[in-house]
Design an enzyme around this catalytic site. Structure first.
Site, PDB file in Angstrom:
ATOM      1  N   ASP A 211      47.814  40.097  44.849  1.00 30.95           N
ATOM      2  CA  ASP A 211      47.136  41.361  44.585  1.00 30.95           C
ATOM      3  C   ASP A 211      48.125  42.469  44.226  1.00 30.95           C
ATOM      4  OD1 ASP A 211      44.480  40.464  45.205  1.00 30.95           O
ATOM      5  OD2 ASP A 211      45.019  40.543  47.329  1.00 30.95           O
TER       6      ASP A 211
ATOM      7  N   ASP B 255      34.889  45.674  38.411  1.00 28.50           N
ATOM      8  CA  ASP B 255      35.099  47.041  38.922  1.00 28.50           C
ATOM      9  C   ASP B 255      34.684  48.141  37.969  1.00 28.50           C
ATOM     10  OD1 ASP B 255      35.770  46.917  41.545  1.00 28.50           O
ATOM     11  OD2 ASP B 255      37.862  47.464  41.298  1.00 28.50           O
TER      12      ASP B 255
ATOM     13  N   ASP C 290      41.026  50.392  35.843  1.00 26.89           N
ATOM     14  CA  ASP C 290      41.614  50.661  37.157  1.00 26.89           C
ATOM     15  C   ASP C 290      42.000  52.124  37.359  1.00 26.89           C
ATOM     16  OD1 ASP C 290      41.398  47.927  37.833  1.00 26.89           O
ATOM     17  OD2 ASP C 290      43.264  47.502  36.792  1.00 26.89           O
TER      18      ASP C 290
END
Length: 344
Positions: free
Chosen positions: A318, A167, A129
């Site tokens: 989230d 991701d 991330d």
């Protein structure tokens, strides 16, 4: 609990395909048929699968299942019945950091006992991330190799589907990952594919983002190949995102054509109403008015789509945006809203 996948602002599509996909997504939200400038860019229609026709394991002790029991005990029977649209369906277990073995072994035992397939997500690469909250991941490459080995050892011969590193490739493409970290990331992904595929009953799908994240699928071809796509079972799209099935299938068909007809899976956990209109910067964090999408199934009606899966666990936050709890925490009110607006 799975960490939320944080996404940088949407990039403007630079190709005709990107424009077509956004139009398709908008049409799916409004109910109008998408434009058809050329048959090559369109994916074949997929019939709606019958709920319950799924080979995947349902966790009887999930947060949703516990909430159903609590509401039934409190007399909230109507809400409990609606929430069964989540609790009674298979969701992906996000392998915990640290020592993932005990939790995975318990889930694997449950799946074997039920004669079902375990769904897993591995999300623990170094620099995960890109330092954005909730930041995390392995301390370094050596720690990651140890961790992914522990995941594979815990699964063993259990039938399993692993979504590998949501991701990870998208971050390497859009500049979130520094150049000096990119080669290491590709190498670790490739090694993870090989380690997981040593298990004879494990299928591996490399996460490839989706139409809202990397508008031109051509940008994914070389990174996917470097990350071991040829030895994986395919790629995954729309993880933790809200893009409609039609737009994602079209995108996936184009990417498949560019990667030797590789198959793919689609996360449909929260895409029943498509993405939130308006600002993309806020569309990915607990957006209001969303709905559950197609229930998990391997009966997709599309020869390239191996499964519709709920990779993001519906009802898990989230992040603290819009009054939500911390990322990955169970949020019963949001879950109930997703289930109430579901069409299936």
């Amino acid at each position: 609990m799975p960490p939320a996948v944080r996404r940088p602002p949407f990039r403007t599509p630079a190709t005709a395909l990107g424009a077509l996909l956004l139009l398709a997504a908008g049409s799916a939200c409004t109910g109008a048929p998408p434009p058809r400038p050329g048959a090559a860019a369109a994916a074949p229609p997929a019939p709606s699968p019958v709920a319950g026709q799924s080979p995947y394991w349902v966790d009887p002790h999930s947060a949703a299942a516990r909430q159903v029991a609590a509401w039934e005990a409190a007399g909230r029977n109507s809400d409990a019945q609606v929430l069964r649209r989540i609790a009674d369906r298979p969701m992906t277990l996000w392998a915990p950091g640290g020592n993932p073995g005990p939790r995975i072994r318990r889930a694997a035992a449950g799946a074997r006992a039920a004669g079902r397939t375990l769904l897993l997500a591995a999300h623990h690469l170094p620099h995960r991330d890109c330092g954005q909250r909730p930041a995390g991941g392995a301390a370094d490459a050596r720690a990651y190799r140890t961790w992914i080995g522990a995941v594979a050892d815990a699964v063993k011969d259990t039938k399993a589907v692993v979504i590998l590193e949501p991701d990870a490739l998208a971050q390497a493409i859009d500049g979130c990952v520094r150049a000096e970290q990119r080669a290491e990331r590709h190498r670790l992904l490739s090694e993870a594919v090989d380690r997981l595929k040593k298990n004879r009953n494990t299928k591996v799908y490399l996460d490839a983002g989706g139409p809202a994240r990397i508008p031109d699928p051509a940008d994914l071809v070389d990174p996917l190949r470097t990350a071991g796509l040829e030895r994986a079972d395919g790629f995954a799209l729309n993880v933790s995102d809200f893009q409609p099935d039609a737009a994602t299938r079209a995108y996936g068909a184009e990417l498949s054509k560019r990667t030797g007809n590789k198959h793919f899976v689609i996360d449909t956990s929260r895409n029943g109403e498509g993405p939130l209109p308006g600002s993309r910067s806020q569309a990915g964090c607990n957006p209001p008015g969303r709905a559950l999408g197609t229930p998990p199934t391997d009966r997709t009606g599309d020869p390239l789509v191996d499964a519709y899966l709920w990779v993001k666990r519906p009802g898990e936050s989230d992040g603290s945006c819009r009054g939500g709890p911390q990322a990955g925490a169970w949020w019963p009110d949001y879950a109930l809203g997703l289930a109430r607006r579901a069409r299936e």
